[in-house]
Scaffold this motif. Structure first.
Motif, short mmCIF file in Angstrom:
data_model
loop_
_atom_site.label_atom_id
_atom_site.label_comp_id
_atom_site.label_asym_id
_atom_site.label_seq_id
_atom_site.Cartn_x
_atom_site.Cartn_y
_atom_site.Cartn_z
N LEU A 272 0.82 -1.21 0.00
CA LEU A 272 0.00 0.00 0.00
C LEU A 272 0.86 1.26 0.00
N SER B 220 -7.49 -2.35 3.91
CA SER B 220 -6.83 -2.19 2.60
C SER B 220 -6.13 -3.45 2.09
N GLN C 58 -14.15 -1.06 9.66
CA GLN C 58 -14.02 -0.20 8.48
C GLN C 58 -14.76 -0.82 7.31
N GLY D 204 -12.52 9.05 3.83
CA GLY D 204 -11.34 9.45 3.07
C GLY D 204 -11.34 8.70 1.75
N ALA D 205 -10.69 9.27 0.73
CA ALA D 205 -10.72 8.64 -0.59
C ALA D 205 -9.61 9.19 -1.46
N PHE E 203 -2.95 10.57 1.65
CA PHE E 203 -2.77 9.19 2.10
C PHE E 203 -1.66 8.59 1.23
N GLU F 195 -13.94 -0.37 3.29
CA GLU F 195 -13.17 0.29 2.25
C GLU F 195 -13.68 -0.19 0.90
N ALA G 104 -10.25 4.69 -4.63
CA ALA G 104 -10.44 3.91 -3.40
C ALA G 104 -10.99 4.85 -2.34
N GLY H 115 -15.05 4.66 8.61
CA GLY H 115 -15.20 3.97 9.88
C GLY H 115 -16.67 3.69 10.14
N PHE I 286 -1.46 5.70 -0.07
CA PHE I 286 -1.94 4.77 -1.11
C PHE I 286 -2.78 5.43 -2.18
N GLN J 128 -8.15 -5.41 -0.33
CA GLN J 128 -8.17 -4.94 -1.72
C GLN J 128 -6.89 -5.30 -2.45
N GLY K 35 -12.32 4.89 2.13
CA GLY K 35 -12.41 4.15 3.38
C GLY K 35 -13.24 4.92 4.38
C1 2U9 Z 1 -5.81 -0.13 -2.00
C2 2U9 Z 1 -5.67 1.14 -2.54
C3 2U9 Z 1 -6.19 2.22 -1.88
C4 2U9 Z 1 -8.26 3.06 0.96
C5 2U9 Z 1 -8.51 4.41 1.53
C6 2U9 Z 1 -8.93 6.00 3.02
C7 2U9 Z 1 -8.70 6.75 1.92
C8 2U9 Z 1 -9.28 6.56 4.34
C9 2U9 Z 1 -9.88 6.13 6.62
C10 2U9 Z 1 -11.27 6.58 6.77
C11 2U9 Z 1 -11.61 6.60 8.23
C12 2U9 Z 1 -9.69 5.00 7.55
O1 2U9 Z 1 -11.56 4.28 9.19
S1 2U9 Z 1 -10.71 5.33 8.93
O2 2U9 Z 1 -9.87 5.80 9.96
N1 2U9 Z 1 -9.57 5.69 5.27
O3 2U9 Z 1 -9.27 7.74 4.53
N2 2U9 Z 1 -8.83 4.66 2.77
S2 2U9 Z 1 -8.35 5.77 0.62
O4 2U9 Z 1 -7.36 3.16 -0.09
C13 2U9 Z 1 -6.86 2.07 -0.69
C14 2U9 Z 1 -7.01 0.81 -0.16
C15 2U9 Z 1 -6.49 -0.29 -0.82
C16 2U9 Z 1 -5.26 -1.32 -2.70
#
Ligand code: 2U9
Length: 344
Positions: free
Chosen positions: A144, A172, A212, A286-287, A252, A214, A309, A313, A254, A175, A311
């Motif tokens: 990631l 993540s 989570q 978040g994205a 982020f 995602e 992508a 909570g 990733f 994915q 994600g």
């Molecule tokens: C792959 C590629 C990209 C996943 C993503 C976020 C942004 C994010 C947080 C939201 C609140 C975590 O629960 S939380 O604290 N997540 O902001 N997550 S993009 O992106 C990916 C995942 C997998 C292969």
């Protein structure tokens, strides 16, 4: 002899009449009809009788024996029938009585939210994927684009078993594993719900274990506008058709570019209130566009494919939707809390 047989018959029939159970009846049967009983004795002593008396008394003894036997048998059937009747009466059920109330459980609010989010994304063509809660350093971080010296990989922030194995800190890796399985060929369109673990001190808004969801969409020509459209459709379906979203730049490892997504406040309609801290907006997820290095590491040609992508909570979604003020309510299992989420 005649009188003696008559007396025997009367006495036996009286005892049959008085017998109240099968045991007493059996005693009568043995006493009067058994080998050592008085009728057998009479028949045995026939030799002493005169030639005229012998057939008469013989016939009479047989008749007395037959009538006693018949009465014993019929009383036995009557007792058996009465026993069955008594048993049936004692086992009878009054089907008209009201039933005892059943304490039915309810769906846990986190399960309900996960299912609702899943339904919204399934409606947009996504599938649901799951993966292990114990992950390798590679899938949780390396794949990631979180290099070895990244602060998120600090031993203090995650639950490590060994240097290579830890409790996943996000979903993540599911994915990353899914992309790997597709062997560089899109489209990949999944959402990944599940438990994640971080070494945090628990308080009203933080928990060392939380959930989570995602999502990932990789294909040719996937653009930021696709991301915005999908998330707007989701926000309207989950929070209400009158809600709007806005994207703010973020970072982020990733995704590039990365955004934070706010939904307009449902309490004040975006004018500003206590719930949205007078901003009119509430941060919900978040994205971003999947980082080319992440695509390449999972076997996709980043010059041909792109993806988005996101994600979120689950506890945070549930707290916003149901106005819950403490994340710990989800884990302490107080039925007074849980029973409020009964679904019809
Ligand atoms: C792959 C590629 C990209 C996943 C993503 C976020 C942004 C994010 C947080 C939201 C609140 C975590 O629960 S939380 O604290 N997540 O902001 N997550 S993009 O992106 C990916 C995942 C997998 C292969």
């Amino acid at each position: 002899m005649r009188e003696k047989l008559e007396a025997l018959r009367d006495e036996a029939l009286e005892k049959v009449k008085q017998a109240e159970d099968k045991k007493a009846l059996q005693e009568v049967r043995v006493a009067y009809l058994g080998k050592k009983g008085p009728i057998t004795e009479v028949l045995r002593g026939m030799g002493k009788l005169s030639a005229e008396e012998r057939p008469v008394i013989g016939q009479m003894a047989n008749d007395v024996r037959d009538v006693i036997k018949e009465q014993v048998d019929s009383k036995e059937s009557a007792l058996e029938e009465a026993a069955i009747e008594a048993q049936l009466a004692s086992e009878s059920i009054d089907v008209t009585l009201p039933g005892r109330p059943v304490q039915a459980g309810s769906t846990h609010p986190l399960t309900a939210v996960v299912e609702e989010v899943e339904d919204a994304f399934i409606g947009l063509g996504f599938s649901v994927a799951e993966g292990p809660e114990i992950e390798t350093d590679y899938y949780n971080f390396e794949a990631l684009n979180l290099p070895k010296d990244h602060p998120a990989r600090d031993m203090q922030d995650s639950f490590y078993f060994t240097e290579e194995l830890l409790l996943r800190t996000h979903t993540s890796p599911v994915q990353a594993r899914t992309m790997e399985r597709y062997q560089g060929k899109g489209p990949v369109k999944v959402i990944c719900p599940g438990k994640v673990f971080r070494r945090d001190d628990d308080d009203a808004t933080h928990s060392h274990q939380f959930m989570q969801i995602e999502g990932l969409y990789v294909d040719e020509n996937v653009r930021m506008s696709d991301l915005k459209g999908v998330l707007e459709t989701f926000a309207k379906s989950f929070f209400g058709a009158e809600r709007e979203i806005r994207l703010r730049p973020s970072f982020f490892p990733f995704t590039e570019p990365s955004v934070e997504v706010d939904v307009s406040c449902g309490m004040c309609g975006g004018h500003g209130c206590r719930i949205c801290k007078h901003s009119g907006w509430i941060e919900v997820l978040g994205a971003g566009m999947v980082h080319p290095r992440v695509l390449e590491m999972s076997g996709f040609d980043s010059t041909k494919y792109s993806g988005f992508a996101f994600g979120m909570g689950v506890e945070r979604l549930a707290m916003l939707k149901y106005d819950i003020d403490d994340i710990r309510h989800f884990y302490t299992n107080d039925v007074r809390f849980l029973a409020q989420f009964k679904r019809n």
